[in-house]
Design a protein around this motif. Structure first.
Motif, PDB file in Angstrom:
ATOM      1  N   ARG A  20     -18.914  -1.780  -3.001  1.00 59.03           N
ATOM      2  CA  ARG A  20     -17.722  -1.306  -4.090  1.00 59.03           C
ATOM      3  C   ARG A  20     -17.890  -1.843  -5.448  1.00 59.03           C
ATOM      4  O   ARG A  20     -16.985  -1.202  -5.592  1.00 59.03           O
ATOM      5  CB  ARG A  20     -16.449  -3.753  -3.773  1.00 59.03           C
ATOM      6  CG  ARG A  20     -15.552  -3.099  -5.054  1.00 59.03           C
ATOM      7  CD  ARG A  20     -14.675  -2.580  -4.948  1.00 59.03           C
ATOM      8  NE  ARG A  20     -13.863  -2.509  -3.096  1.00 59.03           N
ATOM      9  CZ  ARG A  20     -13.190  -1.720  -2.693  1.00 59.03           C
ATOM     10  NH1 ARG A  20     -12.433  -0.787  -3.057  1.00 59.03           N
ATOM     11  NH2 ARG A  20     -12.310  -2.079  -1.565  1.00 59.03           N
ATOM     12  N   THR A  49       0.991  -1.484  -0.388  1.00 58.27           N
ATOM     13  CA  THR A  49      -0.063  -0.376  -0.067  1.00 58.27           C
ATOM     14  C   THR A  49       0.797   1.550  -0.099  1.00 58.27           C
ATOM     15  O   THR A  49       0.272   2.536  -0.742  1.00 58.27           O
ATOM     16  CB  THR A  49      -0.924   0.317   1.400  1.00 58.27           C
ATOM     17  OG1 THR A  49      -2.091  -1.543   1.005  1.00 58.27           O
ATOM     18  CG2 THR A  49      -1.331   1.450   1.358  1.00 58.27           C
ATOM     19  N   PHE A  63     -10.121   1.968  -2.742  1.00 50.44           N
ATOM     20  CA  PHE A  63      -9.137   1.916  -1.198  1.00 50.44           C
ATOM     21  C   PHE A  63      -9.958   1.438  -0.822  1.00 50.44           C
ATOM     22  O   PHE A  63     -10.680   0.259  -0.968  1.00 50.44           O
ATOM     23  CB  PHE A  63      -9.382   3.820  -0.416  1.00 50.44           C
ATOM     24  CG  PHE A  63      -8.698   4.836  -0.706  1.00 50.44           C
ATOM     25  CD1 PHE A  63      -7.087   4.961  -0.392  1.00 50.44           C
ATOM     26  CD2 PHE A  63      -9.003   5.426  -1.484  1.00 50.44           C
ATOM     27  CE1 PHE A  63      -6.716   5.719  -0.837  1.00 50.44           C
ATOM     28  CE2 PHE A  63      -8.479   7.227  -2.479  1.00 50.44           C
ATOM     29  CZ  PHE A  63      -7.663   7.139  -1.541  1.00 50.44           C
ATOM     30  N   GLN A  64      -9.339   0.455   0.101  1.00 49.41           N
ATOM     31  CA  GLN A  64      -9.321  -0.874   1.220  1.00 49.41           C
ATOM     32  C   GLN A  64     -10.735  -1.172   1.902  1.00 49.41           C
ATOM     33  O   GLN A  64     -11.192  -2.155   0.649  1.00 49.41           O
ATOM     34  CB  GLN A  64      -8.575  -1.206   1.910  1.00 49.41           C
ATOM     35  CG  GLN A  64      -7.157  -2.085   1.825  1.00 49.41           C
ATOM     36  CD  GLN A  64      -6.665  -2.508   2.950  1.00 49.41           C
ATOM     37  OE1 GLN A  64      -6.854  -2.933   3.475  1.00 49.41           O
ATOM     38  NE2 GLN A  64      -5.470  -2.244   2.583  1.00 49.41           N
ATOM     39  N   ASP A  65     -11.685   0.111   2.707  1.00 48.72           N
ATOM     40  CA  ASP A  65     -12.960  -0.929   2.709  1.00 48.72           C
ATOM     41  C   ASP A  65     -13.796  -0.121   1.737  1.00 48.72           C
ATOM     42  O   ASP A  65     -13.762   1.138   1.670  1.00 48.72           O
ATOM     43  CB  ASP A  65     -12.568   0.373   4.012  1.00 48.72           C
ATOM     44  CG  ASP A  65     -14.045  -0.144   4.979  1.00 48.72           C
ATOM     45  OD1 ASP A  65     -14.805  -0.179   4.431  1.00 48.72           O
ATOM     46  OD2 ASP A  65     -13.644   0.444   6.221  1.00 48.72           O
ATOM     47  N   SER A  92     -17.992   8.906   2.127  1.00 48.84           N
ATOM     48  CA  SER A  92     -18.888  10.078   2.766  1.00 48.84           C
ATOM     49  C   SER A  92     -20.082   9.093   3.095  1.00 48.84           C
ATOM     50  O   SER A  92     -21.514   8.802   2.887  1.00 48.84           O
ATOM     51  CB  SER A  92     -18.864  10.787   2.572  1.00 48.84           C
ATOM     52  OG  SER A  92     -19.903  11.775   2.846  1.00 48.84           O
ATOM     53  N   ARG A 140       0.181   4.065  -2.910  1.00 48.96           N
ATOM     54  CA  ARG A 140       0.287   5.754  -2.673  1.00 48.96           C
ATOM     55  C   ARG A 140       1.058   6.575  -2.832  1.00 48.96           C
ATOM     56  O   ARG A 140       1.261   7.552  -3.233  1.00 48.96           O
ATOM     57  CB  ARG A 140      -0.065   5.866  -1.033  1.00 48.96           C
ATOM     58  CG  ARG A 140      -0.888   4.979  -0.136  1.00 48.96           C
ATOM     59  CD  ARG A 140      -1.194   5.002   1.152  1.00 48.96           C
ATOM     60  NE  ARG A 140      -0.843   6.710   1.644  1.00 48.96           N
ATOM     61  CZ  ARG A 140      -2.079   7.460   1.591  1.00 48.96           C
ATOM     62  NH1 ARG A 140      -3.295   7.286   1.482  1.00 48.96           N
ATOM     63  NH2 ARG A 140      -1.961   8.647   2.423  1.00 48.96           N
ATOM     64  N   GLY A 160     -17.153   1.974  -5.344  1.00 48.96           N
ATOM     65  CA  GLY A 160     -15.723   2.685  -5.312  1.00 48.96           C
ATOM     66  C   GLY A 160     -15.654   2.443  -6.691  1.00 48.96           C
ATOM     67  O   GLY A 160     -14.610   3.224  -6.924  1.00 48.96           O
ATOM     68  N   SER A 186     -14.687   4.252   3.119  1.00 51.88           N
ATOM     69  CA  SER A 186     -13.883   4.752   2.173  1.00 51.88           C
ATOM     70  C   SER A 186     -15.363   5.585   1.325  1.00 51.88           C
ATOM     71  O   SER A 186     -14.643   6.939   0.397  1.00 51.88           O
ATOM     72  CB  SER A 186     -13.242   4.005   0.478  1.00 51.88           C
ATOM     73  OG  SER A 186     -14.937   3.432  -0.047  1.00 51.88           O
TER      74      SER A 186
END
Length: 332
Positions: free
Chosen positions: A164, A59, A102-104, A110, A63, A167, A108
């Motif tokens: 997901r 990770t 992103f992972q979650d 709002s 980044r 996302g 991730s």
């Protein structure tokens, strides 16, 4: 690799400062290497996977590629432009072409925004006010296999798989050339994982995306990746085409990871290679080959001499004694 790579990473290091003056006086290093000199290319339309245990640097490297993490040394070029040290206005433009998942999947998003607002958010952030956001939202929901009425839902009303997919819709909203997906199936049921992986493959083919996938799940790698790199303590220990690495791993760490991977076909199951569970601290890297403290095949040379990367048939390995196909750990 055909054509000019879309992403070129060369000798990248990421350092983190640790401790204070008192710690340095008693011998603790002033910094640690989270990523220790890695290099790779990603072609247009290709999926490249970064594999390793938690804390291996996957990770952090992702980044750094996206400009979210400062780089201590090395070069990262995306579509010909140097990312390291890039000014903020240029970085803003770059992120239209390089998206990150992103992972979650739920965390991730709002919780205060509807799905429609979340999907439209990238257009607002980048000032694309000429777009019909309602039309774009419906288009992107359809691309990821969600009904248009999902635009009115909130994240807490979504399952993990649906979150997901939202996302993914956000990531592809601005037609990026590269998507970096950090643990794209984390926290999802096995059946839902397959759906998400199939979606990513479909979008890659339809949109011509390049992808960098970060994961510890080798089933994910086998399903989506053209090539892969195995990371250990921030270094690449093995790289190559996914099928070649899976069929004949040459580094003991890769072989151990693959042996622990559940295999539904008993005829293809590998003999389990047990490793000591404790991973060395980055504050005190082992001498020589950094894997020697856990390696069943270690020899005296491994304790004192770092291996140099070597390659054969597009597979690179950092090991003094690369494994032969079907190798079994020596008896204790």
């Amino acid at each position: 690799m055909n054509g000019e790579p879309i992403l070129t990473v060369r000798d990248v290091e990421v350092r983190f400062s640790v401790g204070g003056l008192a710690d340095r006086i008693v011998g603790q290093p002033a910094s640690i290497l989270g990523v220790a000199g890695v290099s790779f290319d990603v072609a247009r339309g290709e999926t490249f996977a970064l594999v390793g245990e938690s804390g291996s640097g996957k990770t952090t490297l992702a980044r750094a590629i996206n400009g979210l993490q400062a780089v201590s040394a090395g070069s990262i070029r995306f579509e010909g432009d140097e990312v390291v040290g890039m000014a903020r206005p240029a970085m803003r433009s770059l992120r239209r072409r390089m998206a990150m998942m992103f992972q979650d999947p739920v965390g991730s998003l709002s919780p205060r925004l509807t799905v429609g607002a979340l999907i439209a958010e990238p257009f607002r952030i980048h000032g694309l006010n000429d777009r019909d956001l309602a039309v774009e939202t419906r288009r992107l929901l359809a691309l990821v296999g969600l009904p248009a009425e999902f635009a009115d839902r909130y994240p807490h009303q979504l399952s993990g798989g649906q979150a997901r997919r939202v996302g993914v819709a956000r990531a592809i909203a601005l037609d990026p050339a590269l998507v970096i997906a950090d643990e794209p199936t984390a926290g999802l049921d096995v059946s839902v994982q397959g759906e998400v992986l199939n979606l990513l493959n479909e979008l890659r083919e339809r949109l011509g995306l390049a992808m960098v996938v970060i994961t510890h799940n080798l089933h994910v790698v086998h399903h989506v990746a053209d090539r892969m790199a195995v990371m250990y303590l921030g270094r690449f220990v093995e790289t190559g085409p996914t099928e070649a690495v899976f069929n004949a791993p040459r580094h003991p760490y890769t072989a151990a990871l693959l042996s622990a991977n559940p295999e539904p076909d008993p005829d293809k199951a590998r003999a389990r290679i047990a490793l000591p569970a404790e991973v060395p601290s980055l504050l005190s890297r082992p001498t020589g080959c950094e894997f020697h403290t856990r390696c069943p095949w270690r020899q005296e040379r491994c304790r004192s001499e770092p291996p140099r990367p070597a390659g054969r048939d597009d597979v690179g390995v950092s090991c003094h004694f690369p494994l032969k196909p079907g190798a079994r750990p020596p008896a204790n």
